[in-house]
Structure formats: C-alpha cells, structure tokens
Write a protein that holds these residues in place. Structure first.
Motif, PDB file in Angstrom:
ATOM      1  N   ARG A 118      86.981 -10.544  -1.307  1.00 12.27           N
ATOM      2  CA  ARG A 118      87.949 -10.754  -2.381  1.00 12.27           C
ATOM      3  C   ARG A 118      87.676 -12.079  -3.095  1.00 12.27           C
ATOM      4  NH1 ARG A 118      93.577 -10.336   0.375  1.00 12.27           N
ATOM      5  NH2 ARG A 118      92.413 -11.186   2.129  1.00 12.27           N
ATOM      6  N   GLU A 119      87.251 -11.977  -4.341  1.00 16.26           N
ATOM      7  CA  GLU A 119      86.940 -13.154  -5.155  1.00 16.26           C
ATOM      8  C   GLU A 119      88.215 -13.718  -5.772  1.00 16.26           C
ATOM      9  OE1 GLU A 119      83.988 -14.426  -5.451  1.00 16.26           O
ATOM     10  OE2 GLU A 119      82.584 -12.834  -4.870  1.00 16.26           O
ATOM     11  N   GLY A 120      88.066 -14.921  -6.348  1.00 18.90           N
ATOM     12  CA  GLY A 120      89.124 -15.483  -7.198  1.00 18.90           C
ATOM     13  C   GLY A 120      90.436 -15.683  -6.475  1.00 18.90           C
ATOM     14  N   GLY A 121      91.469 -15.017  -6.996  1.00 18.29           N
ATOM     15  CA  GLY A 121      92.808 -15.203  -6.445  1.00 18.29           C
ATOM     16  C   GLY A 121      93.516 -16.349  -7.123  1.00 18.29           C
ATOM     17  N   TYR A 122      94.512 -16.875  -6.448  1.00 18.90           N
ATOM     18  CA  TYR A 122      95.347 -17.913  -7.035  1.00 18.90           C
ATOM     19  C   TYR A 122      94.893 -19.296  -6.578  1.00 18.90           C
ATOM     20  CZ  TYR A 122      97.317 -16.689  -2.496  1.00 18.90           C
ATOM     21  OH  TYR A 122      97.465 -16.373  -1.175  1.00 18.90           O
ATOM     22  N   MET A 123      95.341 -20.309  -7.311  1.00 13.50           N
ATOM     23  CA  MET A 123      95.038 -21.694  -6.954  1.00 13.50           C
ATOM     24  C   MET A 123      95.881 -22.105  -5.758  1.00 13.50           C
ATOM     25  SD  MET A 123      92.749 -23.301  -8.795  1.00 13.50           S
ATOM     26  CE  MET A 123      93.210 -25.023  -8.627  1.00 13.50           C
ATOM     27  N   ILE A 124      95.281 -22.856  -4.842  1.00 11.11           N
ATOM     28  CA  ILE A 124      96.006 -23.392  -3.703  1.00 11.11           C
ATOM     29  C   ILE A 124      95.735 -24.891  -3.593  1.00 11.11           C
ATOM     30  CG2 ILE A 124      96.005 -21.225  -2.405  1.00 11.11           C
ATOM     31  CD1 ILE A 124      93.698 -22.325  -0.744  1.00 11.11           C
ATOM     32  N   ASP A 125      96.688 -25.605  -3.032  1.00 13.35           N
ATOM     33  CA  ASP A 125      96.499 -27.002  -2.671  1.00 13.35           C
ATOM     34  C   ASP A 125      96.272 -27.048  -1.170  1.00 13.35           C
ATOM     35  OD1 ASP A 125      96.815 -28.036  -5.232  1.00 13.35           O
ATOM     36  OD2 ASP A 125      98.987 -28.145  -5.043  1.00 13.35           O
ATOM     37  N   PHE A 126      95.078 -27.444  -0.780  1.00 13.52           N
ATOM     38  CA  PHE A 126      94.652 -27.417   0.617  1.00 13.52           C
ATOM     39  C   PHE A 126      94.691 -28.841   1.157  1.00 13.52           C
ATOM     40  CE2 PHE A 126      90.924 -26.864   3.662  1.00 13.52           C
ATOM     41  CZ  PHE A 126      91.709 -26.267   4.628  1.00 13.52           C
ATOM     42  N   ARG A 153      81.165 -29.038   1.341  1.00 14.27           N
ATOM     43  CA  ARG A 153      81.152 -27.799   0.561  1.00 14.27           C
ATOM     44  C   ARG A 153      82.469 -27.617  -0.188  1.00 14.27           C
ATOM     45  NH1 ARG A 153      79.827 -24.570  -2.672  1.00 14.27           N
ATOM     46  NH2 ARG A 153      79.420 -22.341  -2.294  1.00 14.27           N
ATOM     47  N   LEU A 154      83.583 -28.001   0.427  1.00 13.50           N
ATOM     48  CA  LEU A 154      84.872 -27.916  -0.257  1.00 13.50           C
ATOM     49  C   LEU A 154      84.907 -28.813  -1.489  1.00 13.50           C
ATOM     50  CD1 LEU A 154      87.359 -27.876   2.763  1.00 13.50           C
ATOM     51  CD2 LEU A 154      86.670 -25.938   1.335  1.00 13.50           C
ATOM     52  N   GLU A 155      84.286 -29.970  -1.396  1.00  8.32           N
ATOM     53  CA  GLU A 155      84.244 -30.872  -2.547  1.00  8.32           C
ATOM     54  C   GLU A 155      83.479 -30.244  -3.708  1.00  8.32           C
ATOM     55  OE1 GLU A 155      85.841 -33.645  -2.970  1.00  8.32           O
ATOM     56  OE2 GLU A 155      86.697 -33.705  -0.959  1.00  8.32           O
ATOM     57  N   GLU A 156      82.486 -29.406  -3.392  1.00  8.88           N
ATOM     58  CA  GLU A 156      81.692 -28.768  -4.438  1.00  8.88           C
ATOM     59  C   GLU A 156      82.492 -27.733  -5.216  1.00  8.88           C
ATOM     60  OE1 GLU A 156      78.260 -27.098  -2.621  1.00  8.88           O
ATOM     61  OE2 GLU A 156      77.428 -29.020  -1.962  1.00  8.88           O
ATOM     62  N   VAL A 157      83.433 -27.071  -4.554  1.00 12.54           N
ATOM     63  CA  VAL A 157      84.148 -25.963  -5.205  1.00 12.54           C
ATOM     64  C   VAL A 157      85.574 -26.333  -5.611  1.00 12.54           C
ATOM     65  CG1 VAL A 157      82.771 -24.233  -3.997  1.00 12.54           C
ATOM     66  CG2 VAL A 157      84.936 -24.977  -2.995  1.00 12.54           C
ATOM     67  N   GLY A 173      89.971 -17.684  -3.078  1.00 16.49           N
ATOM     68  CA  GLY A 173      88.713 -16.997  -2.809  1.00 16.49           C
ATOM     69  C   GLY A 173      87.568 -17.945  -2.531  1.00 16.49           C
ATOM     70  N   ASP A 174      87.566 -19.117  -3.161  1.00 18.38           N
ATOM     71  CA  ASP A 174      86.505 -20.091  -2.906  1.00 18.38           C
ATOM     72  C   ASP A 174      86.605 -20.665  -1.501  1.00 18.38           C
ATOM     73  OD1 ASP A 174      85.418 -19.699  -5.403  1.00 18.38           O
ATOM     74  OD2 ASP A 174      86.402 -21.435  -6.316  1.00 18.38           O
ATOM     75  N   LEU A 175      87.835 -20.915  -1.022  1.00 18.48           N
ATOM     76  CA  LEU A 175      88.001 -21.383   0.348  1.00 18.48           C
ATOM     77  C   LEU A 175      87.529 -20.315   1.339  1.00 18.48           C
ATOM     78  CD1 LEU A 175      88.975 -23.337   2.511  1.00 18.48           C
ATOM     79  CD2 LEU A 175      91.301 -22.480   2.157  1.00 18.48           C
ATOM     80  N   ALA A 176      87.891 -19.059   1.071  1.00 16.42           N
ATOM     81  CA  ALA A 176      87.454 -17.973   1.954  1.00 16.42           C
ATOM     82  C   ALA A 176      85.937 -17.865   1.970  1.00 16.42           C
ATOM     83  CB  ALA A 176      88.084 -16.660   1.501  1.00 16.42           C
ATOM     84  N   ARG A 177      85.292 -18.066   0.820  1.00 16.61           N
ATOM     85  CA  ARG A 177      83.836 -17.963   0.762  1.00 16.61           C
ATOM     86  C   ARG A 177      83.167 -19.097   1.524  1.00 16.61           C
ATOM     87  NH1 ARG A 177      80.365 -15.025  -1.641  1.00 16.61           N
ATOM     88  NH2 ARG A 177      81.821 -14.039  -3.085  1.00 16.61           N
ATOM     89  N   VAL A 178      83.697 -20.305   1.427  1.00 20.19           N
ATOM     90  CA  VAL A 178      83.128 -21.433   2.177  1.00 20.19           C
ATOM     91  C   VAL A 178      83.123 -21.115   3.673  1.00 20.19           C
ATOM     92  CG1 VAL A 178      83.570 -23.826   2.874  1.00 20.19           C
ATOM     93  CG2 VAL A 178      83.656 -23.186   0.453  1.00 20.19           C
ATOM     94  N   LEU A 179      84.196 -20.506   4.167  1.00 15.57           N
ATOM     95  CA  LEU A 179      84.242 -20.107   5.572  1.00 15.57           C
ATOM     96  C   LEU A 179      83.258 -18.976   5.860  1.00 15.57           C
ATOM     97  CD1 LEU A 179      88.109 -20.183   5.942  1.00 15.57           C
ATOM     98  CD2 LEU A 179      86.535 -21.591   7.282  1.00 15.57           C
ATOM     99  N   ALA A 180      83.253 -17.962   4.989  1.00 18.37           N
ATOM    100  CA  ALA A 180      82.399 -16.792   5.227  1.00 18.37           C
ATOM    101  C   ALA A 180      80.921 -17.155   5.237  1.00 18.37           C
ATOM    102  CB  ALA A 180      82.673 -15.730   4.168  1.00 18.37           C
ATOM    103  N   GLU A 181      80.540 -18.160   4.475  1.00 15.08           N
ATOM    104  CA  GLU A 181      79.139 -18.584   4.428  1.00 15.08           C
ATOM    105  C   GLU A 181      78.628 -19.064   5.788  1.00 15.08           C
ATOM    106  OE1 GLU A 181      79.061 -20.284  -0.186  1.00 15.08           O
ATOM    107  OE2 GLU A 181      79.334 -21.662   1.506  1.00 15.08           O
ATOM    108  N   ARG A 182      79.546 -19.465   6.647  1.00  9.70           N
ATOM    109  CA  ARG A 182      79.159 -20.063   7.925  1.00  9.70           C
ATOM    110  C   ARG A 182      79.471 -19.168   9.124  1.00  9.70           C
ATOM    111  NH1 ARG A 182      79.534 -23.441   4.089  1.00  9.70           N
ATOM    112  NH2 ARG A 182      78.522 -25.491   4.125  1.00  9.70           N
TER     113      ARG A 182
END
Length: 383
Positions: free
Chosen positions: A36-44, A60-64, A99-108
C-alpha cells in the motif's frame, strides 16, 4: 521457531524485522493485493522513533521525511485565518507519509509476503498453532500474530466479532494523494486546513509534485458509503479553496483510503500462542497522532519479551507485553477522544476559539507550550 504475522503494515513488518534477527522463520500474510503506497501524513515521534533509531532506520527516515514548517487554517477563498510556525526539529518529530514509513521497514525484512491473503481458520494445540490461509495453504507455527488492523480477521476468529471491540468516534476519515505541480507549489511545505462546522479538509505537499489530502467529517452513522469518492464530493465540493480541483481527481479505493474513525479496546491481547499487535488490539485513531509510534514501540516490546521466553511456554511473555503496552495505549486513546472535536469543530464559535488559541500560540515562546499541550504524554517503553 516459526511465526505467521497476519498484516504487512507498520506493526507487522516491524515485528518481522525483530523476529528474523532473533532467528525465527517468519511469513507475512497481507489481505491487500499489493504493497500500500501513499496514504495519509503522519507525525512520527516518541518511543517509536526511538525504537526506529535503535533499529538503524533513522538515516532512511530522514531521506523520506517531509518537514512541516507551518500549521495554518484558511477560509473558502484560500485566505489564511490563523497560523503557527513550527520550530525546526521540534520534539524530534519526523513527518512523512504512512506508506513511506511502511516501505522503510519493508526494505529491511526478508520474510515473504503473501498478498491478497488473510487467515481463514486457526486451531491451537499443545505444541503450536495450525493456521489455514485463504490461499489454501496450511501451516504449523509456534506463534500467530494478528497485526491486521482495526478490522482484524485474527481477532475475529480467536477473540470474537468486531462489534465487541470497536468504539466509533462519530466521524468518517478519508485520504489520498494527487500529483499536480501547481497545487503542490501553492500549498508548499505547510499543513493547510479548511474547517466549517463538522468538516475538515487538509493538504500538504510531499515532494515529487504530490499533494497529500486528508478529510474528516462528523457523521452519526458509522456505515461507510457505497461510493466514498462521491460522498466526499457531495460534502466538501462546495467549500472552496483548492477542494473543487482535488475532489475532481479523487480516486476510488484502494487508492482512496476511507474509513470510520474508531478505536479498538480489547480486554485480552493474547490467547495461547495467538497475540494481537498494533491497531488490532489498541487502535488509538488517526487523530490521536501516535499510532505509528505505538506500533513500532509495541513490536519492540513484544519482541523483547519473546526473546527471553522458553520455546514451550510463550504465554507469560505475551502477558508481560500486554501489561506494558495497555496503559500507554489507553492514555493515547483518551487524548485522541479529547482532541478530535477540535479537528472538525461542531460550531463556528468553536472554530473561532481554535483560531484564537492558535494566534496566542504564535506569540514568542508560546509555540512549544501549545504543541506540547496537543500531544499525548511521554512514555518510557524502550529500554
């Protein structure tokens, strides 16, 4: 040790990361047909960000990330009614797409993901769990994890029907992303919101000429409309600002995320060798603003308890995990219920009061006090 994690979102993928490194054999089942790409903005931020740092994910989080420089409200003509400049690096917050946070996890994570699949049946025995998936495969595992969200199939099969656990908060929420260079430039690196009684629409540029959109509507009926895109156009299309343009390009699900605003209150988080994680047992609602952090922190806590558990008796470890996480989740849920009425105020008087408070917060030295007051309390979970 073998595990099936049902749900390849943030919570499930974070736990798979830990289990793999502890030597477990892990498979993920995900009901969505694809990542699942995209989605809503979150404050992590908070304990989840601390855990992500210890997992080596911070660079990696800093990159996205998409830093927010300003929060503000506009009227139907796009004129600013109130604003608050956000101090750079405030409270160590990383703003990014879900979706970007999920992808950072999925990459690893090396574990295979069975997309378009969920759990069909669960049978527990003395030595493990027999799991049948909807793709017809059968598995004997030591642990089944239900990290499959608010509408968890694992929770339904093992703990009972959904209506026992769901607290509806009287709102519907929707989110999607459009690609438009002009709109992205006009909104910029600022979170802009338009509110009228019972409705809120927000927008924020997220790079690559993309604009992330979020909608909140007060609605006593929890039933999701048959055509959510048409419902958004009907309720928000006449409010002005950029909304007629973006709603004309509103996609259909799954590109359009549309759901009830709910919380999950589960009396038990585990049964034998089945355990719930993330939104499946403790959804705090999107507007509590802490769900992703709690998901990654909970995965850290659960993995830590499992690391010291004897293979033949996981139950005490699962109980300790729940005992540590449950009070934190309850606190954030309480905060979310208090804060939600300010996101889509029910009256013009409340909207005026909110704008007045935001103007006060823009005074020198008051911004940090204001932002702390609209964040849930800190919790020490990562040791």
């Amino acid at each position: 040790m073998k595990a099936i994690v049902c749900g390849a979102g943030i919570a499930g993928t974070a736990l798979a990361w830990h289990l793999e490194r502890a030597g477990w054999d892990v498979e993920l089942a995900e009901r969505a047909p694809a990542f699942r790409e995209g989605g809503y903005m979150i404050d992590f931020y908070g304990p989840g960000l601390e855990a992500a740092g210890r997992m080596g994910l911070r660079p990696r989080l800093e990159e996205v990330r998409h830093p927010v420089h300003e929060i503000g409200y506009v009227d139907g003509a796009g004129r600013q009614t109130s604003r608050l400049a956000v101090e750079a690096g405030f409270a160590d917050v990383v703003s990014l797409l879900r979706g970007d946070l999920a992808r950072v996890l999925a990459e690893r994570v090396r574990a295979p993901v069975r997309y378009g699949t969920t759990v069909a049946a669960v049978t527990q025995g003395d030595g493990g769990v027999r799991v049948e998936l909807t793709d017809g495969s059968r598995h004997e595992v030591d642990l089944l994890v239900g990290a499959d969200g608010v509408h968890s199939r694992v929770r339904e099969l093992v703990f009972g029907p959904e209506d026992r656990f769901i607290r509806y908060l009287g709102h519907h929420v929707a989110a999607y992303v459009v690609e438009d260079e002009d709109l992205s430039r006009r909104v910029g690196a600022r979170y802009r919101m338009l509110t009228v009684p019972g409705l809120m629409a927000g927008a924020y540029a997220v790079g690559g000429d993309r604009l992330a959109l979020l909608f909140l509507r007060r609605e006593p009926d929890p039933a999701v409309p048959a055509d959510p895109a048409a419902s958004l156009r009907r309720h928000f299309g006449g409010l002005g600002w950029i909304l007629p343009e973006v709603l004309g390009r509103c996609p259909r699900p799954p590109e359009l995320y549309y759901d009830q605003v709910t919380q999950v209150e589960a009396p038990r988080w585990s049964s034998g060798r089945v355990v719930l994680l993330g939104d499946a047992c403790g959804a705090v609602s999107l507007f509590a603003g802490h769900g992703a952090s709690l998901a990654i922190a909970a995965a850290w806590v659960l993995a830590g308890e499992l690391r010291t558990a004897p293979a033949g008796d996981l139950a005490p470890a699962l109980d300790r995990y729940a005992a540590r996480m449950r009070p934190v989740v309850a606190d954030v849920q309480s905060f979310g219920r208090r804060f939600l009425p300010w996101m889509a105020p029910s009256s013009r008087l409340r909207i005026l009061a909110r704008d007045w408070l935001l103007r006060l917060a823009s005074l020198p030295g008051a911004d940090r006090l204001f932002l702390n007051s609209v964040s849930p309390g800190g919790h020490r979970l990562i040791t």
